[in-house]
Design a protein around this motif. Structure first.
Motif, short mmCIF file in Angstrom:
data_model
loop_
_atom_site.label_atom_id
_atom_site.label_comp_id
_atom_site.label_asym_id
_atom_site.label_seq_id
_atom_site.Cartn_x
_atom_site.Cartn_y
_atom_site.Cartn_z
N ALA A 95 0.82 -1.43 -0.04
CA ALA A 95 -0.04 0.06 -0.05
C ALA A 95 0.98 1.47 0.11
O ALA A 95 0.39 2.20 -0.60
CB ALA A 95 -0.95 0.07 1.21
N ILE A 96 1.92 1.15 0.50
CA ILE A 96 2.78 2.33 0.56
C ILE A 96 4.43 2.13 -0.20
O ILE A 96 5.11 2.90 0.07
CB ILE A 96 3.22 2.93 2.00
CG1 ILE A 96 3.91 2.03 2.67
CG2 ILE A 96 1.92 3.34 2.74
CD1 ILE A 96 4.48 2.43 4.11
N GLY A 97 4.32 1.23 -1.16
CA GLY A 97 5.30 0.73 -1.86
C GLY A 97 6.38 0.12 -1.25
O GLY A 97 6.12 -0.68 -0.18
N SER A 144 8.03 3.90 -0.74
CA SER A 144 8.27 4.55 -2.18
C SER A 144 7.04 5.07 -2.59
O SER A 144 6.83 6.20 -3.47
CB SER A 144 8.63 3.74 -3.09
OG SER A 144 7.78 2.54 -3.36
N LYS A 145 5.85 4.95 -1.95
CA LYS A 145 4.50 5.35 -2.54
C LYS A 145 3.69 5.89 -1.07
O LYS A 145 2.32 5.64 -1.46
CB LYS A 145 3.77 4.39 -3.00
CG LYS A 145 4.20 3.88 -4.26
CD LYS A 145 3.49 2.72 -5.17
CE LYS A 145 4.22 2.34 -6.58
NZ LYS A 145 3.59 1.31 -7.38
N GLY A 146 4.39 5.99 -0.20
CA GLY A 146 3.13 6.64 0.94
C GLY A 146 3.95 6.33 2.35
O GLY A 146 4.89 6.03 2.65
N LEU A 177 -2.58 7.12 7.37
CA LEU A 177 -2.09 6.55 6.19
C LEU A 177 -2.22 7.51 5.08
O LEU A 177 -3.01 8.11 4.87
CB LEU A 177 -3.20 5.54 5.76
CG LEU A 177 -2.84 4.75 4.28
CD1 LEU A 177 -1.46 3.92 4.38
CD2 LEU A 177 -3.82 4.02 3.87
N TYR A 178 -1.01 7.71 4.33
CA TYR A 178 -0.66 8.66 3.30
C TYR A 178 -0.31 7.93 2.17
O TYR A 178 0.85 7.13 2.08
CB TYR A 178 0.34 9.61 3.40
CG TYR A 178 0.55 10.72 2.58
CD1 TYR A 178 0.00 11.92 2.64
CD2 TYR A 178 1.46 10.33 1.49
CE1 TYR A 178 0.37 12.90 1.41
CE2 TYR A 178 1.64 11.23 0.39
CZ TYR A 178 1.15 12.38 0.51
OH TYR A 178 1.56 13.39 -0.49
N THR A 179 -0.96 7.95 1.04
CA THR A 179 -0.70 7.42 -0.26
C THR A 179 -0.62 8.28 -1.54
O THR A 179 -1.18 9.40 -1.20
CB THR A 179 -1.55 6.36 -0.69
OG1 THR A 179 -2.86 6.75 -0.95
CG2 THR A 179 -1.69 5.12 0.52
N THR A 180 0.26 8.11 -2.35
CA THR A 180 0.21 8.89 -3.58
C THR A 180 -0.68 8.67 -4.66
O THR A 180 -0.57 9.33 -5.66
CB THR A 180 1.70 8.57 -3.90
OG1 THR A 180 2.03 7.37 -4.45
CG2 THR A 180 2.93 9.05 -3.00
N ASP A 181 -1.77 7.99 -4.19
CA ASP A 181 -2.71 7.73 -5.24
C ASP A 181 -3.84 9.18 -5.38
O ASP A 181 -3.79 9.93 -4.54
CB ASP A 181 -3.85 6.54 -4.66
CG ASP A 181 -3.18 5.25 -4.46
OD1 ASP A 181 -2.17 5.06 -5.38
OD2 ASP A 181 -3.58 4.39 -3.72
N ALA A 219 -2.62 15.22 -6.70
CA ALA A 219 -1.83 15.90 -5.84
C ALA A 219 -2.63 16.90 -4.93
O ALA A 219 -2.40 17.07 -3.76
CB ALA A 219 -0.71 16.51 -6.43
N THR A 220 -3.76 17.58 -5.49
CA THR A 220 -4.35 18.82 -4.82
C THR A 220 -5.28 18.09 -3.62
O THR A 220 -5.66 18.70 -2.68
CB THR A 220 -5.34 19.24 -5.66
OG1 THR A 220 -6.06 18.27 -6.42
CG2 THR A 220 -4.59 20.12 -6.80
N GLU A 221 -5.50 16.64 -3.61
CA GLU A 221 -6.28 16.06 -2.45
C GLU A 221 -5.44 15.06 -1.48
O GLU A 221 -5.97 14.60 -0.69
CB GLU A 221 -7.55 15.30 -2.86
CG GLU A 221 -8.52 16.21 -3.39
CD GLU A 221 -8.46 16.98 -4.41
OE1 GLU A 221 -8.24 16.24 -5.55
OE2 GLU A 221 -8.72 18.18 -4.59
N GLN A 222 -4.07 15.22 -1.86
CA GLN A 222 -3.43 14.28 -1.24
C GLN A 222 -3.04 14.64 0.36
O GLN A 222 -3.09 15.85 0.35
CB GLN A 222 -2.16 13.89 -1.80
CG GLN A 222 -2.16 12.77 -2.90
CD GLN A 222 -0.71 12.66 -3.77
OE1 GLN A 222 0.31 13.40 -3.34
NE2 GLN A 222 -0.46 12.23 -4.91
#
Length: 373
Positions: free
Chosen positions: A149-151, A267-269, A283-287, A290-293
């Motif tokens: 989920a976060i790479g 690598s992804k969160g 939890l932070y993900t790069t999905d 970008a304006t809502e991450q």
């Protein structure tokens, strides 16, 4: 499988936690027979009798060895100060009892090795009291890591802070004695190490710095006694897969009550967690755009197993003692020969090896590699 007969040695903080777990495990999970609370041991007969009445044990004694010869006792909970763990656990195993021993295994590594040897010779189940790994949040974080989920994880940082030894004028007691261990490392940092093990596997290499914020403490009857171990530990680590790690532990951190702050970066969160808010994680993900991450806060709920065994509604929260009930259920599963999410003496010894490597690193001022076994 017949209902297990339980013996309990020690009735302080962790002794009561064990008693609550043995009393509640059948009610919570419903798939195990209610344990029989058989025999309780304390330092004197009056206290033992009083605690037996409070905790629901049928018999009490001022001699813990009476539990070894009691044919109705199948499992012994060892919840005494650290320096007594080895003798009690080994004696229980030699007597043919299963063992649930509070962390750490023992201040001396040789004693921890003897504990594992006794377990292997006995063929009995022996697990450690590392209940933080039982949090449904931790189980879900592990699932997220397994799913990618976060790479690819590249860094993990974990801090454990409390303030029960923050007051420089607090009386000297056994936790400041050399006989109890290194201090923050084995009394304290073993908990973060158990979480790292449950998420990534065992530590591969360390370099540590230890600190003693107060040189001495007052004695009850006057005078002062030198503090014999270290209340602060800072460790750089290498984890499996080349993950860099940081562990920091402090028993004298004013304002911190039960903090175990975990940060995992990939690598992804990223994933963030703090034991003082044990029913949520971030939890932070790069999905997405970008304006809502941003970090999302996830509250525990019935779909985070086994939360559902306690409460049918999300966001209502579990507590420290509930994690002990889950740990108790995992011990019963291990005794029944089923898969068990618990830290047995084999993995417990590896955690001890990490602790002793950290202490050795501090003495030598260099990185220490920890051999896999």
């Amino acid at each position: 499988m017949k209902a297990l007969g339980i013996g309990l040695i020690g009735t302080g903080y962790m002794g009561k936690c064990h008693a609550l777990a043995w009393n509640n495990v059948s009610t919570v999970f419903g798939d195990v027979d209610r344990p029989r609370l058989v025999h309780l041991a304390e330092a004197n007969a009056d206290l033992a009798a009083s605690r037996a009445r409070e905790f629901g044990f049928a018999k009490s004694t001022a001699n813990w060895r009476d539990l070894l010869s009691d044919p109705d006792v199948d499992v012994i909970s060892v919840t005494t100060p650290n320096q007594f763990h080895a003798d009690m656990a080994i004696a229980a195993l030699d007597a043919g009892k299963h063992v649930w021993c509070e962390k750490p295994m023992a201040p001396a590594f040789a004693d921890a090795e003897r504990m594992l040897s006794a377990q292997r010779s006995s063929g009995k189940v022996a697990v450690m009291g590392y209940n933080y790994i039982q949090n449904p949040v931790m189980r879900h974080i592990r699932s997220l890591l397994d799913e990618g989920a976060i790479g690819t994880v590249n860094h993990a940082r974990i801090e454990m802070d409390e303030d029960f030894m923050a007051d420089p004028e607090a009386l000297f007691y056994w936790k400041s004695e050399a006989s109890s261990g290194y201090g923050a490392l084995d009394d304290f940092a073993v908990h973060p190490l158990s979480l790292l093990w449950s998420l990534f596997g065992h530590v591969e290499a360390v370099i540590a710095s230890l600190a003693k914020p107060y040189a001495d403490r007052p004695l009850k009857d006057g005078g002062r006694r030198d503090v014999e171990n270290h209340d602060i530990a800072s460790v750089l680590m290498r984890l499996p897969g080349g993950i860099s790690g940081v562990l920091m532990a402090n028993r004298s951190a004013w304002g911190r009550k039960g903090r175990i702050a975990l940060q995992i970066y990939g690598s992804k969160g990223s994933i963030l967690y703090d034991q003082e808010r044990m029913n949520e994680f971030q939890l932070y993900t790069t999905d997405g755009r970008a304006t809502e991450q941003g970090f999302s806060t996830i509250l525990t709920a019935p779909h985070h197993k086994p939360y559902d065994r306690f409460i049918p509604a999300p966001g209502h929260g579990l507590g420290f003692n509930d994690l002990k009930v889950i740990e108790c259920r995992e011990l019963i599963a291990a005794i029944a020969g089923m898969a068990s999410h618990s830290i047995d003496f084999n993995h417990g010894l590896r955690i001890e090896k990490s602790v002793h490597a950290m202490a050795e690193s501090f003495r030598q001022g260099r990185w220490i590699e920890i051999a896999a076994e």
